[in-house]
Design a protein around this motif. Structure first.
Motif, mmCIF file in Angstrom:
data_model
loop_
_atom_site.group_PDB
_atom_site.id
_atom_site.type_symbol
_atom_site.label_atom_id
_atom_site.label_comp_id
_atom_site.label_asym_id
_atom_site.label_seq_id
_atom_site.Cartn_x
_atom_site.Cartn_y
_atom_site.Cartn_z
ATOM 1 N N CYS A 31 10.530 -38.083 -55.842
ATOM 2 C CA CYS A 31 11.212 -39.257 -55.303
ATOM 3 C C CYS A 31 12.629 -38.894 -54.871
ATOM 4 C CB CYS A 31 11.243 -40.376 -56.330
ATOM 5 S SG CYS A 31 9.611 -41.078 -56.576
ATOM 6 N N GLY A 32 13.272 -38.038 -55.644
ATOM 7 C CA GLY A 32 14.616 -37.596 -55.280
ATOM 8 C C GLY A 32 14.627 -36.927 -53.925
ATOM 9 N N LEU A 33 13.625 -36.061 -53.691
ATOM 10 C CA LEU A 33 13.544 -35.374 -52.402
ATOM 11 C C LEU A 33 13.375 -36.375 -51.265
ATOM 12 C CD1 LEU A 33 11.313 -32.284 -53.268
ATOM 13 C CD2 LEU A 33 13.729 -32.309 -52.632
ATOM 14 N N ILE A 34 12.502 -37.380 -51.486
ATOM 15 C CA ILE A 34 12.263 -38.378 -50.433
ATOM 16 C C ILE A 34 13.559 -39.138 -50.132
ATOM 17 C CG2 ILE A 34 10.980 -40.464 -49.820
ATOM 18 C CD1 ILE A 34 8.705 -39.448 -51.562
ATOM 19 N N ILE A 35 14.256 -39.560 -51.196
ATOM 20 C CA ILE A 35 15.472 -40.362 -51.000
ATOM 21 C C ILE A 35 16.539 -39.551 -50.273
ATOM 22 C CG2 ILE A 35 17.428 -41.429 -52.197
ATOM 23 C CD1 ILE A 35 15.491 -42.445 -54.274
ATOM 24 N N VAL A 36 16.778 -38.328 -50.738
ATOM 25 C CA VAL A 36 17.826 -37.516 -50.112
ATOM 26 C C VAL A 36 17.459 -37.222 -48.655
ATOM 27 C CG1 VAL A 36 19.019 -35.302 -50.181
ATOM 28 C CG2 VAL A 36 18.601 -36.547 -52.283
ATOM 29 N N GLY A 37 16.179 -36.950 -48.416
ATOM 30 C CA GLY A 37 15.732 -36.711 -47.044
ATOM 31 C C GLY A 37 16.008 -37.908 -46.153
ATOM 32 N N ALA A 38 15.673 -39.114 -46.654
ATOM 33 C CA ALA A 38 15.883 -40.323 -45.859
ATOM 34 C C ALA A 38 17.370 -40.547 -45.608
ATOM 35 C CB ALA A 38 15.284 -41.528 -46.577
ATOM 36 N N TYR A 39 18.183 -40.286 -46.626
ATOM 37 C CA TYR A 39 19.628 -40.486 -46.484
ATOM 38 C C TYR A 39 20.207 -39.547 -45.429
ATOM 39 C CZ TYR A 39 24.580 -40.360 -47.571
ATOM 40 O OH TYR A 39 25.946 -40.384 -47.464
ATOM 41 N N GLU A 40 19.882 -38.249 -45.586
ATOM 42 C CA GLU A 40 20.427 -37.263 -44.651
ATOM 43 C C GLU A 40 19.937 -37.540 -43.230
ATOM 44 O OE1 GLU A 40 21.829 -33.892 -45.687
ATOM 45 O OE2 GLU A 40 22.313 -34.785 -47.621
ATOM 46 N N GLY A 41 18.681 -37.922 -43.132
ATOM 47 C CA GLY A 41 18.098 -38.149 -41.821
ATOM 48 C C GLY A 41 18.699 -39.337 -41.105
ATOM 49 N N SER A 42 19.127 -40.358 -41.864
ATOM 50 C CA SER A 42 19.593 -41.583 -41.214
ATOM 51 C C SER A 42 21.108 -41.638 -41.100
ATOM 52 C CB SER A 42 19.095 -42.800 -41.996
ATOM 53 O OG SER A 42 19.696 -42.831 -43.266
ATOM 54 N N LEU A 43 21.807 -40.723 -41.798
ATOM 55 C CA LEU A 43 23.260 -40.851 -41.922
ATOM 56 C C LEU A 43 23.983 -40.965 -40.583
ATOM 57 C CD1 LEU A 43 25.505 -41.001 -43.968
ATOM 58 C CD2 LEU A 43 25.725 -38.532 -43.858
ATOM 59 N N SER A 44 23.688 -40.042 -39.652
ATOM 60 C CA SER A 44 24.462 -40.040 -38.412
ATOM 61 C C SER A 44 24.200 -41.302 -37.600
ATOM 62 C CB SER A 44 24.135 -38.791 -37.595
ATOM 63 O OG SER A 44 22.766 -38.786 -37.290
ATOM 64 N N ALA A 45 22.933 -41.750 -37.581
ATOM 65 C CA ALA A 45 22.607 -42.961 -36.823
ATOM 66 C C ALA A 45 23.285 -44.179 -37.433
ATOM 67 C CB ALA A 45 21.096 -43.151 -36.783
ATOM 68 N N VAL A 46 23.318 -44.246 -38.774
ATOM 69 C CA VAL A 46 23.939 -45.393 -39.435
ATOM 70 C C VAL A 46 25.439 -45.413 -39.170
ATOM 71 C CG1 VAL A 46 24.437 -46.432 -41.688
ATOM 72 C CG2 VAL A 46 22.160 -45.542 -41.220
ATOM 73 N N GLN A 47 26.077 -44.232 -39.236
ATOM 74 C CA GLN A 47 27.522 -44.169 -38.979
ATOM 75 C C GLN A 47 27.830 -44.574 -37.544
ATOM 76 O OE1 GLN A 47 28.498 -40.222 -40.262
ATOM 77 N NE2 GLN A 47 29.292 -40.947 -42.224
ATOM 78 N N GLU A 48 26.982 -44.148 -36.622
ATOM 79 C CA GLU A 48 27.157 -44.509 -35.224
ATOM 80 C C GLU A 48 27.056 -46.035 -35.065
ATOM 81 O OE1 GLU A 48 28.122 -42.801 -32.865
ATOM 82 O OE2 GLU A 48 27.630 -43.950 -31.068
ATOM 83 N N ASN A 49 26.055 -46.626 -35.752
ATOM 84 C CA ASN A 49 25.900 -48.088 -35.727
ATOM 85 C C ASN A 49 27.145 -48.784 -36.232
ATOM 86 O OD1 ASN A 49 23.433 -48.389 -34.642
ATOM 87 N ND2 ASN A 49 22.342 -48.753 -36.546
ATOM 88 N N ARG A 50 27.675 -48.282 -37.367
ATOM 89 C CA ARG A 50 28.865 -48.891 -37.967
ATOM 90 C C ARG A 50 30.047 -48.830 -36.992
ATOM 91 N NH1 ARG A 50 27.791 -50.325 -42.810
ATOM 92 N NH2 ARG A 50 26.409 -49.059 -44.098
#
Lengths: 233, 220
Positions: A31-50
């Motif tokens: 589960c840790g791997l899934i969460i970290v993967g999702a976080y890293e994968g979405s980070l740049s898009a989320v920051q761009e949205n913000r």
């Protein structure tokens, strides 16, 4: 009478302690791997949205802004370009400086918040150093009653309060000369007062208090340093 | 769920698993589970649909994983593993919604994180996924998730039409329409849910009468 015999049940098979710990460890790792993967994968898009949401909110309160720079004002009164992280020391205030196409300072955008009717009302306001007044507001978030409290977004008469809301500092530059306050609908007499929406007084007051608290804290730190941010860095 | 004989039509069984949640055991209208998001986020059709799909995603992913791990997880620690698995996929959905739209993220608010404690998901993991192979568990979870989405949408659409005079943000009745504001406030959620339940009860009764059945409907 024969003595009743307790029926012997087969002993339940006990799970070894190590198996339980290992299983939990395995699940946690997966589960840790899934969460970290999702976080890293979405980070740049989320920051761009913000960033887009923030720029939209700022250009609403300071129309015509070409470039926006984030700043932070420490409790000691120093002003520096914000580092983007959230790890600034407590008491630090964040604000945004907006520059026009020529690189001259147009105004300052900052956020204020106060308790409204349903939840905290967060407003963004644009401050113009030239007139020492607030020149526009926008709502960052609120959960006010639809059709009543949310009129602060649309009521033109209410929004007219923020075309030139007086937030001059007093002689010592320590606080506002006059407290920004929402007054009962129709009783506004001074340029630092906000004419509340009839029927939505609590929400109107929250807008006034949010602006007042933020301006009281930020402007005394900002004004002595206005030179520093006067030019596009 | 009875494991039928191997040569029984597998397709029928899969369809059965799928429609269980979609219709016969609809989480909102029949099982009455997950009432917290049902009442809280259905103020508009978009919110309702997004919440339903987010829940369906978590439901399918966690049921598939729970089912895959059903033979290695000892029963003593199963609830802890289910919750960790569910929380993982809720975190994934949380980031996904922030990627899609921050406005939607703000509108759904804490209810995204609260999917962790949605009783439909833990209920499915415990009652179904932990006893069935991954394919069956996923199909059943997908049916349940879509059933939940349909339920939320039924509420959200009605509330938005009556309370704001629009659907998906598109104005329906023109400027003269006076919105029925109570419908987008919390009491409106109860009114609309009650009306839908009334409609479903009437439909059930009618079906029984037409079939000439005397036994009352079994409710989950």
């Amino acid at each position: 009478m024969s003595q009743p015999t307790t029926p012997t049940l087969p002993a339940p098979q006990a799970t070894p302690t190590t198996t339980m710990i290992l299983t939990l460890g395995l699940v946690a790792t997966l589960c840790g791997l899934i969460i970290v993967g999702a976080y890293e994968g979405s980070l740049s898009a989320v920051q761009e949205n913000r960033r887009i949401v923030l720029e939209r909110a700022i250009s609403k309160v300071l129309p015509g802004a070409e470039r926006i720079v984030g700043y932070q004002a420490s409790s000691g009164g120093e002003i520096a370009v914000a580092d983007g992280g959230d790890n600034s020391p407590p008491g630090t205030l964040r604000f945004h400086a907006a520059y026009d196409a020529g690189g001259a300072l147009m105004g300052i955008a900052a956020e204020g918040a106060a308790k409204g009717y349903a939840d905290t009302v967060r407003v963004m306001f644009g401050y113009s150093p030239k007139c020492q007044c607030i020149v526009g507001i926008g709502v960052v978030s609120m959960r006010e009653t639809p059709g009543i409290g949310d009129k602060i977004l649309t009521d033109q008469e209410f929004l007219a309060n923020f075309k030139a809301l007086d937030v001059r500092l007093n002689g010592e530059l320590k606080a506002l000369a006059n407290e920004v306050k929402a007054v009962k609908h129709g009783s506004k007499t001074n340029p630092w007062q906000i004419d509340a929406i009839s029927g939505a007084t609590i929400t109107s007051r929250a807008v006034g208090k949010g602006i007042n608290d933020a301006a009281q804290a930020l402007l005394p730190r900002l004004l002595p340093n206005l030179e520093k941010i006067g030019k596009n860095p | 769920m009875s494991q039928s004989t191997p040569n029984a039509s597998a397709r029928n069984q899969t369809w059965d698993e799928f429609t269980e949640g979609l219709w016969r055991q609809n989480p909102v209208f029949v099982m009455m589970l997950g009432m917290c998001p049902t009442l809280a986020v259905t103020v508009s059709a978009v919110n309702a649909l997004s919440m339903g799909l987010a829940t369906a995603f978590v439901l399918v992913c966690s049921c598939a994983l729970v089912s895959l791990m059903r033979k290695v997880v000892p029963k003593e620690v199963r609830i802890a593993t289910y919750i960790v698995i569910i929380a993982t996929f809720v975190t994934v959905v949380d980031y996904a919604i922030q990627m899609v739209s921050l406005a939607l993220y703000d509108a759904l608010g804490a209810f995204i994180q609260l999917i962790v404690v949605n009783c439909i998901i833990l209920g499915r993991a415990e009652a179904h996924a932990s006893k069935n192979p991954p394919w069956v568990a996923s199909v059943n979870a997908l049916g349940m998730g879509l059933g939940f989405t349909v339920g939320l949408f039924a509420l959200g659409a009605v509330r938005e039409i009556l309370g704001a005079g629009s659907l998906f943000g598109i104005s329906l009745f023109g400027a003269d329409f006076q919105p029925w504001v109570v419908m987008v406030l919390p009491p409106g959620g109860f009114f609309v849910l009650g009306s839908w339940l009334l409609g479903f009860a009437w439909w059930e009764k009618r079906k029984q009468r037409l079939a000439g059945l005397q036994t009352p409907a079994e409710r989950g």
